[in-house]
Motif scaffolding. Structure first.
Motif, PDB file in Angstrom:
ATOM      1  N   ALA A 199      -7.233   0.860   2.950  1.00 19.55           N
ATOM      2  CA  ALA A 199      -6.294   1.406   3.928  1.00 19.55           C
ATOM      3  C   ALA A 199      -6.153   2.909   3.749  1.00 19.55           C
ATOM      4  O   ALA A 199      -6.320   3.438   2.649  1.00 19.55           O
ATOM      5  CB  ALA A 199      -4.934   0.732   3.795  1.00 19.55           C
ATOM      6  N   GLU A 207      -3.732   6.361   5.636  1.00 18.12           N
ATOM      7  CA  GLU A 207      -2.784   6.807   6.646  1.00 18.12           C
ATOM      8  C   GLU A 207      -3.539   7.233   7.898  1.00 18.12           C
ATOM      9  O   GLU A 207      -4.579   7.888   7.808  1.00 18.12           O
ATOM     10  CB  GLU A 207      -1.960   7.988   6.140  1.00 18.12           C
ATOM     11  CG  GLU A 207      -0.894   7.649   5.133  1.00 18.12           C
ATOM     12  CD  GLU A 207       0.347   7.012   5.747  1.00 18.12           C
ATOM     13  OE1 GLU A 207       0.322   6.650   6.954  1.00 18.12           O
ATOM     14  OE2 GLU A 207       1.323   6.846   5.001  1.00 18.12           O
ATOM     15  N   ARG A 208      -3.008   6.851   9.039  1.00 24.86           N
ATOM     16  CA  ARG A 208      -3.703   7.155  10.289  1.00 24.86           C
ATOM     17  C   ARG A 208      -3.951   8.650  10.456  1.00 24.86           C
ATOM     18  O   ARG A 208      -4.989   9.071  10.967  1.00 24.86           O
ATOM     19  CB  ARG A 208      -2.885   6.625  11.465  1.00 24.86           C
ATOM     20  CG  ARG A 208      -3.591   6.740  12.807  1.00 24.86           C
ATOM     21  CD  ARG A 208      -2.844   5.986  13.879  1.00 24.86           C
ATOM     22  NE  ARG A 208      -3.551   6.034  15.150  1.00 24.86           N
ATOM     23  CZ  ARG A 208      -3.177   5.358  16.224  1.00 24.86           C
ATOM     24  NH1 ARG A 208      -2.096   4.579  16.184  1.00 24.86           N
ATOM     25  NH2 ARG A 208      -3.865   5.439  17.339  1.00 24.86           N
ATOM     26  N   PRO A 242      -0.494   2.586   8.295  1.00 15.08           N
ATOM     27  CA  PRO A 242      -1.797   2.298   7.697  1.00 15.08           C
ATOM     28  C   PRO A 242      -2.855   1.887   8.708  1.00 15.08           C
ATOM     29  O   PRO A 242      -2.588   1.164   9.659  1.00 15.08           O
ATOM     30  CB  PRO A 242      -1.493   1.146   6.737  1.00 15.08           C
ATOM     31  CG  PRO A 242      -0.306   0.470   7.340  1.00 15.08           C
ATOM     32  CD  PRO A 242       0.504   1.552   7.976  1.00 15.08           C
ATOM     33  N   SER A 279       0.817  -1.216   0.000  1.00 16.53           N
ATOM     34  CA  SER A 279       0.000   0.000   0.000  1.00 16.53           C
ATOM     35  C   SER A 279       0.846   1.259   0.000  1.00 16.53           C
ATOM     36  O   SER A 279       0.379   2.335  -0.373  1.00 16.53           O
ATOM     37  CB  SER A 279      -0.928   0.008   1.218  1.00 16.53           C
ATOM     38  OG  SER A 279      -0.173   0.175   2.415  1.00 16.53           O
ATOM     39  N   LEU A 282       1.845   2.884   2.552  1.00 14.99           N
ATOM     40  CA  LEU A 282       1.508   3.754   3.674  1.00 14.99           C
ATOM     41  C   LEU A 282       2.470   3.531   4.834  1.00 14.99           C
ATOM     42  O   LEU A 282       2.905   2.414   5.096  1.00 14.99           O
ATOM     43  CB  LEU A 282       0.066   3.500   4.125  1.00 14.99           C
ATOM     44  CG  LEU A 282      -1.017   3.678   3.051  1.00 14.99           C
ATOM     45  CD1 LEU A 282      -2.381   3.335   3.619  1.00 14.99           C
ATOM     46  CD2 LEU A 282      -1.002   5.090   2.497  1.00 14.99           C
ATOM     47  N   ALA A 332     -10.286   5.975   2.776  1.00 13.63           N
ATOM     48  CA  ALA A 332      -9.534   4.778   2.429  1.00 13.63           C
ATOM     49  C   ALA A 332      -9.532   4.485   0.929  1.00 13.63           C
ATOM     50  O   ALA A 332     -10.535   4.662   0.243  1.00 13.63           O
ATOM     51  CB  ALA A 332     -10.077   3.568   3.175  1.00 13.63           C
TER      52      ALA A 332
END
Length: 355
Positions: free
Chosen positions: A166, A168-169, A61, A56, A58, A103
């Motif tokens: 997914a 990024e936080r 993630p 991904s 990221l 996402a």
């Protein structure tokens, strides 16, 4: 040994055709392989699908998952014999459900259950799934086809989808920053999408006594063509708004069952309400026809159908013009500011007020 005078029983005579199932797997394997992304680590047919999350790209993630179906829109497919768009509906609906939290889709799985497996119908459905997966950049990682004689009527089936994406936080879209003064930007739907079909079928077939092949002059299409219009994906249009270090969107609502009335409040923080201007967009002919032909009160229409708005974005007032410009540059000319966030707690308030 079989009992004297009775023919031997086997699985096929009991209603399950293993050979037909193998033929379906053979035909759909190529469709699924065509959707593979660089994160896929397994072939179709394994007990479980393998996906490498590192693909991904990221750094931190967060996985976002959702499951859904297409409701009684399936009945239109049974009646018309048109099955190729059902898979597209399913994937796009699920993509939109995780998109509202920012996402990107990674992979998709499906579950298809039927009383008697028709390989041609199954392949049509999976072909639609595969096409939508390719369009959205996610892998069709696996699924299940279940033949259940006596459980479903001949010619009928049910299908469900499961998606994992997914984000990024630091870029999760959760609506926490929504505040009074923010603008509501509506993106057009392509019809009923996957909701409101029980009412639509009742109007078209019970009240008006139409068939799926009858042409409706007001719509310029047959009933089947109008009601089977595919559920669209909003990912290509929204993706550019999420690309920067700070997304331009504060919140999003996918307008599904319950319409704007029930779905928009799901993203609003306490102490706020959404004021939606009904004169800010033109309600598509399909909804006008259903409302008039069924004598459906406008309040019920707004709680049942998307009424032409399939996704709503909540953005800061000072960035609204920038957001609308980016959406239009991405190929969506129908984006409109349809309202605002105000102090209150009434959920959705429609202006002008409904009688």
């Amino acid at each position: 040994m079989a009992e004297c005078g009775r023919s031997a029983m086997d699985y096929k005579k009991a209603g399950v055709d293993i050979d037909a199932g193998n033929e379906v797997v053979r035909q759909i394997t190529g469709l699924a392989k065509a959707t593979a992304t660089r994160g896929v680590l397994s072939d179709l047919g394994s007990f479980g699908g393998l996906f490498h999350l590192g693909a991904s790209g990221l750094k931190d993630p967060v996985l976002v998952a959702s499951a859904d179906g297409v409701g009684t829109k399936l009945r239109l497919a049974f009646m018309s014999g048109i099955h190729g768009t059902i898979g597209m509906d399913l994937v796009n609906h699920c993509v939109n459900d995780i998109l509202v939290q920012g996402a990107e889709p990674l992979f998709f799985l499906d579950y298809l259950a039927t009383g008697r497996l028709d390989p041609d119908v199954a392949v049509q459905i999976v072909d639609g799934l595969a096409r939508a997966c390719r369009d959205n950049g996610c892998a069709l990682l696996g699924g299940e086809t279940a033949e259940m004689p006596g459980f479903y009527a001949d010619g009928e089936y049910d299908v469900a989808g499961f998606i994992v994406g997914a984000v990024e936080r630091t870029k999760v879209i959760d609506g926490r920053g929504i505040a009074a003064g923010d603008a509501l930007v509506g993106l057009p739907s392509t019809g009923l999408h996957t909701n409101g079909y029980s009412l639509a079928r009742s109007i078209a077939f019970d009240r008006l006594k139409l068939s799926v092949h009858d042409r409706v002059p007001e719509l310029g299409t047959t009933v089947a063509e109008a009601l089977l219009a595919p559920h669209r994906s909003y990912l290509p249009v929204v993706r550019p708004l999420l690309a920067g270090a700070r997304p331009l969107v504060k919140g999003m609502a996918h307008i599904t069952g319950g319409g704007i009335t029930e779905n928009l409040p799901r993203v609003l923080p306490a102490g706020t309400e959404a004021v939606v201007r009904l004169d800010a967009w033109n309600v598509p002919p399909i909804f006008q026809w259903l409302e008039r032909a069924g004598g459906v009160p406008r309040e019920d229409m707004l709680r049942t159908f998307n009424m032409g708005i399939g996704l709503i974005l909540v953005v800061s007032r000072d960035r609204t013009a920038e957001v609308v410009d980016q959406i239009r540059n991405a190929g969506e000319s129908g984006a409109n500011v349809i309202g605002s966030i105000e102090p209150g707690g009434a959920g959705v308030v429609y202006e002008p007020r409904q009688p």
